[in-house]
Design a protein around this motif. Structure first.
Motif, PDB file in Angstrom:
ATOM      1  N   LYS A 178       0.842  -1.200   0.000  1.00 41.75           N
ATOM      2  CA  LYS A 178       0.000   0.000   0.000  1.00 41.75           C
ATOM      3  C   LYS A 178       0.877   1.249   0.000  1.00 41.75           C
ATOM      4  CE  LYS A 178      -4.218  -1.818   2.016  1.00 41.75           C
ATOM      5  NZ  LYS A 178      -3.989  -3.238   2.325  1.00 41.75           N
ATOM      6  N   THR A 179       1.145   1.749  -1.205  1.00 40.98           N
ATOM      7  CA  THR A 179       1.958   2.953  -1.344  1.00 40.98           C
ATOM      8  C   THR A 179       1.160   4.001  -2.127  1.00 40.98           C
ATOM      9  OG1 THR A 179       2.897   2.186  -3.434  1.00 40.98           O
ATOM     10  CG2 THR A 179       4.105   1.610  -1.440  1.00 40.98           C
ATOM     11  N   CYS A 180       1.783   5.152  -2.344  1.00 42.41           N
ATOM     12  CA  CYS A 180       1.182   6.151  -3.227  1.00 42.41           C
ATOM     13  C   CYS A 180       1.513   5.782  -4.680  1.00 42.41           C
ATOM     14  CB  CYS A 180       1.746   7.540  -2.911  1.00 42.41           C
ATOM     15  SG  CYS A 180       1.487   8.046  -1.202  1.00 42.41           S
ATOM     16  N   TYR A 181       0.838   6.457  -5.612  1.00 44.51           N
ATOM     17  CA  TYR A 181       1.052   6.185  -7.039  1.00 44.51           C
ATOM     18  C   TYR A 181       1.177   7.490  -7.800  1.00 44.51           C
ATOM     19  CZ  TYR A 181      -0.373   1.596  -5.572  1.00 44.51           C
ATOM     20  OH  TYR A 181      -0.429   0.407  -4.900  1.00 44.51           O
ATOM     21  N   MET A 182       2.062   7.485  -8.811  1.00 45.60           N
ATOM     22  CA  MET A 182       2.263   8.687  -9.624  1.00 45.60           C
ATOM     23  C   MET A 182       2.108   8.355 -11.105  1.00 45.60           C
ATOM     24  SD  MET A 182       5.689  11.034 -10.080  1.00 45.60           S
ATOM     25  CE  MET A 182       5.726  11.629  -8.390  1.00 45.60           C
ATOM     26  N   GLY A 183       1.534   9.278 -11.851  1.00 47.05           N
ATOM     27  CA  GLY A 183       1.446   9.111 -13.297  1.00 47.05           C
ATOM     28  C   GLY A 183       1.088  10.433 -13.947  1.00 47.05           C
ATOM     29  N   THR A 184       1.299  10.491 -15.270  1.00 41.08           N
ATOM     30  CA  THR A 184       0.977  11.703 -16.019  1.00 41.08           C
ATOM     31  C   THR A 184      -0.472  11.623 -16.509  1.00 41.08           C
ATOM     32  OG1 THR A 184       3.268  11.898 -16.698  1.00 41.08           O
ATOM     33  CG2 THR A 184       1.644  13.120 -18.004  1.00 41.08           C
ATOM     34  N   VAL A 185      -1.202  12.736 -16.334  1.00 37.86           N
ATOM     35  CA  VAL A 185      -2.600  12.771 -16.776  1.00 37.86           C
ATOM     36  C   VAL A 185      -2.835  13.997 -17.668  1.00 37.86           C
ATOM     37  CG1 VAL A 185      -3.524  11.522 -14.785  1.00 37.86           C
ATOM     38  CG2 VAL A 185      -3.330  14.018 -14.675  1.00 37.86           C
ATOM     39  N   ASP A 186      -3.866  13.885 -18.524  1.00 38.85           N
ATOM     40  CA  ASP A 186      -4.231  15.027 -19.367  1.00 38.85           C
ATOM     41  C   ASP A 186      -5.180  15.951 -18.591  1.00 38.85           C
ATOM     42  OD1 ASP A 186      -6.767  13.876 -19.445  1.00 38.85           O
ATOM     43  OD2 ASP A 186      -6.596  13.169 -21.513  1.00 38.85           O
TER      44      ASP A 186
END
Lengths: 324, 509
Positions: free
Chosen positions: B248-256
């Protein structure tokens, strides 16, 4: 009759050379069936000690890619040299030191300090550095040491042949392997690619001026370039005239000038010096001020003229940079 | 099986395996000096013989950031692609976008679309390699199958002959598209500030339209393969959702601008372990959100969420550790940007019990959903009239100073950040590569695998393989890709007892 033994190995490289060897497999199915691959850590499961146990010279050829910059790599290069009849430097890093060789302009301390202290995202108030031995509650995980200088393969062991390129193309790789298996090898020390400048096979050859006079040099981002015309004729530095052919002008077909990854032809000792002397003798201004104004367009001569070949060149490394 | 076909498959398999191995053997964390071909894991036991601490180490450091100093910024796309020969296109594109920002120049519409076309093609090609040849066979053929069968040949046996032909043929055509624009597929050259170096000749468009249509069919067919074989088997589903592979960690990603997944451009969005958005920022602000922590026992740095501070290798609601790559991208977004991918996305969360999904092995499924989006995006782009435009580049006029470029590499968010003098010569370069963003979570996974498998001083049979699974789920390239091939992992593992004496050394080449 047993099949000839071939080994592949890699040192300080990015993996692009391996991709080419791998891409080749489909092309030279017949060739692959004719050899016995005794070491290919990237693709097959072999042990160091198995190689050590082999009789000397029992491997026909080792194709080694990557520059040399650690004791482990140096040991492996020496071992494979001993076990092989032919040692082949495969790709720009083994041939000339490659792009990692640009690190020879900087010290190890500079690299470590930036990476662990000065980098803009660092959160490291205690200035922790990776340690060769760490002490943590009596536990002692260990790391290997980093060296200062990047070397080409022939600065470490004797090399019989070179396959140039960053990465080499499947085509020249196939030619080299075929020459090896059919025992049609050129004189020892040869680079196995056409011994003529890239301009010879460049699709823009027809527009290369016989006489040229540079009033300015444009960097590629500074001008919209004519997609049909010789880069030099447009005032954009192209390494083509001092670079060996064999890539079929791949970068030029992508609309960008040659950066020199195939290294020089056999008649040129120092690729960077060759192109510098050629460009500089064709500057239009003849006074110091005028010349330096034109040369503003080449702000990084090392990175431009020695992008792949610094480690192997006459310049080789930063003054007084220790080799260990 | 017909001999010729079999040979073709075997060749394809050997090639793809080798490409996979390239990635997984390369512990290229960050500007690096390669020192060893192996990752290292040192495991320390307590008095009872249970695991006290496992150190997942990366023994390499090159100096790309430092030896970039003094180089003309426009050379960076070609120099930094040499960080990794497996995913050169990701570095090339991050560097190129960094140049746009540095020179404050917006690419022409055609230039941008060509970049996106090349990038989505690369994404699809790389993900397909992973799914069919690298990590995927584990599932398609079965995790308990003999290693010799867990490869593309085994995949063929399971899904039929046409599958192999389709995978090899489609990947070849996708790579040809990259070569068309980039000159070379390994270390392409198309990127310049404000656009690209080569346009699309309208005469060549029909072939790429056909490729894009085939790519969509290929990607949706891949999802069918996954559903039929993997999700149709309750044992696999049980493994995917098992505690051993959950963090259970945080998540990162690129979004429009609609919070949908985007590989090429957008804002960075971070969600916590409950799926709630905690940060959203432009690439330029990355230094306010991302920081790097150093441990003395690895050359790899551990990236964490700066506003939360470094809190050691822990998970939970307050953790500052985040993950990147396909699963993280899906978790960090509200949906996909294309219709077929969106449908697959909804099905994914419905099946796995809602957002976010914390099961590392679900990355394989998320990857296939991303393949669909990449293919659909390719199709949108080749059918866009501007793709054959002749205005492929805009000449920058601003005085350069500082730029940041971010893309989603197949294995996660990739940051390039340069400062220059007024001539555009690099004075500072910083790169945070995809797997470095995942490094803390990977280290946690490895330690958990070790703790679960070593009890009372007994080293369980197959320890290396299980530790490998903890790795492989990330498609990790510790720097670009420490991929791991089904069957074995290039690690050396050393076990020390409570007196710190070395009791066992396992080495897998």
């Amino acid at each position: 009759m047993s099949k000839p033994k071939v080994a592949f190995y890699w040192c300080a490289s990015c993996g692009g050379c391996e991709e080419t060897v791998v891409d080749l497999a489909e092309d030279i199915l017949g060739v692959v069936e004719k050899v016995d691959i005794v070491l290919w850590p990237v693709a097959m499961d072999f042990k160091y000690k198995d190689v050590e146990a082999m009789p000397d010279k029992s491997i026909l050829a080792t194709l080694l890619n990557g520059a040399i910059r650690s004791t482990e790599q140096e040991e492996m290069a020496r071992l494979l040299r001993r076990k092989s009849q032919y040692m082949i430097a495969y790709g720009a890093c083994a041939h000339l030191g490659g792009i990692p060789g640009l690190a020879n302009q900087f010290t190890r301390e500079h690299i470590l300090k930036f990476n662990y202290e000065d980098g803009p995202a660092m959160a490291n108030e205690k200035k922790t550095r990776p340690q060769l031995v760490t002490e943590e509650n009596g536990r002692t995980p260990r790391l290997p040491a980093l060296t200062n200088v990047v070397r080409s393969l022939d600065q470490v062991v004797e090399v019989d042949y070179y396959v140039p390129g960053c990465p080499p193309t499947p085509k020249i790789t196939r030619a080299a392997v075929t020459a090896l298996l059919e025992n049609r090898l050129p004189p020892k020390g040869s680079v196995i690619a056409p011994d003529i400048a890239l301009c010879n096979e460049c699709p823009r050859k027809a527009t290369k001026p016989a006489n040229i006079s540079f009033r300015e040099f444009k960097r590629p981002h500074q001008a919209i370039m004519d997609p049909e015309k010789c880069f030099l004729a447009q005032g954009v530095v192209c390494m083509g005239p001092s670079t060996r052919s064999g890539c079929e002008a791949a970068c030029i077909s992508g609309g960008m000038p040659c950066t020199g990854c195939f290294g020089p032809t056999s008649r040129v000792h120092d690729q960077g010096l060759k192109i510098m002397s050629s460009l500089c003798s064709n500057l239009e201004p003849k006074d110091e001020q005028g010349i330096s104004a034109v040369l503003q367009g080449i702000p990084d001569p090392i990175g431009t003229f020695y992008r792949y070949g610094l480690a192997k060149s006459l310049l080789r490394r930063k003054v007084n940079l220790p080799t260990d | 099986m017909e001999k010729a076909v079999k040979d073709a498959f075997n060749q394809g398999s050997a090639r793809a395996n080798a490409a996979y191995e390239i990635g997984r053997r390369r512990f290229m964390v960050d500007p690096i000096t390669r020192l060893e071909g192996h990752g290292k894991i040192d495991i320390f036991l307590d008095e009872k013989g249970d695991v006290e601490r496992a150190y997942m180490q990366v023994p390499e450091l090159r100096g790309f950031e430092v030896f970039s100093i003094g180089r003309p910024a426009e050379d960076m796309p070609q120099i930094t692609s040499r960080i990794c020969g497996v995913c050169p296109t990701a570095h090339h594109m991050a560097a190129t976008k960094c140049l746009d920002d540095l020179y404050k120049v917006e690419p022409t519409p055609t230039g941008r679309k060509i970049r996106e076309l090349v990038y989505n093609t690369f994404m699809l090609e790389d993900h397909a390699l992973h799914f069919f040849v690298l990590g995927g066979p584990d599932f398609i053929v079965g995790p308990e199958a003999p290693p010799a069968e867990r490869n593309i040949v085994g995949v063929i046996g399971k899904v039929g002959l046409d599958a192999g032909k389709k995978v090899i043929g489609t990947r070849r055509r996708l790579r040809e598209l990259i070569t068309y624009f980039g000159g070379k597929v390994v270390h392409p050259v198309l990127g310049l500030p404000g656009g690209v170096s080569k346009g699309l000749n309208p005469a060549d468009l029909p072939k790429f339209k056909q490729l894009a249509a085939d790519a969509v069919e290929f990607a949706t067919w891949t999802l069918d393969v996954l559903k039929k074989i993997v999700l149709g088997n309750p044992e696999y589903v049980k493994m995917i959702t098992s505690e051993a592979f959950t963090h259970k960690t945080c998540y990162m990603g690129t979004v429009d601008d609609r919070n949908r997944v985007n590989f090429y451009d957008g804002q960075l969005r971070v969600v916590d372990c409950n799926g709630k958005e905690i940060f959203k920022f432009a690439p330029r602000q990355y230094l306010d959100y991302v920081a790097e922590h150093v441990e003395p026992w690895s050359y790899m740095k551990f990236t964490f969420l700066k506003p939360r501070g470094w809190k050691d290798f822990v998970e939970g609601p307050d953790t500052s550790i985040y993950a990147v790559a396909p699963l993280a991208r899906l978790n960090a977004a509200d949906g996909m940007a294309t219709p077929l991918a969106q449908a697959a996305y909804e099905d994914f969360y419905k099946t796995l019990g809602g957002k976010p999904v914390h099961h590392t092995l679900a990355n394989h499924w998320a990857r296939v959903i991303e393949m669909i989006q990449a293919a659909e995006r390719m199709q949108e782009l080749v059918n866009d009239p501007e793709i054959t435009g002749t205005e492929i580049r805009r000449i920058p006029t601003a005085v350069p100073q500082e730029g940041v470029g971010v893309v989603e590499a197949p294995r996660g968010t990739l940051f390039h950040h340069y400062r220059t003098d007024e001539r555009g010569l690099i004075t500072m370069a910083n790169m945070i590569v995809a797997t470095q963003n995942n490094s803390a979570r990977i280290a946690m996974s490895v330690e958990r695998a070790a703790k679960g498998l070593i009890k009372g001083g007994k080293v369980t049979e197959g320890l290396l393989n299980k530790v490998e699974m903890a790795f492989r789920a990330y498609d990790p390239c510790l720097g670009c890709a420490t991929h791991s091939l089904p069957g074995h992992l290039p690690i050396s593992l050393r076990i020390f007892d409570h007196k710190r004496e070395l009791v066992e050394e396992l080495r897998q080449d």
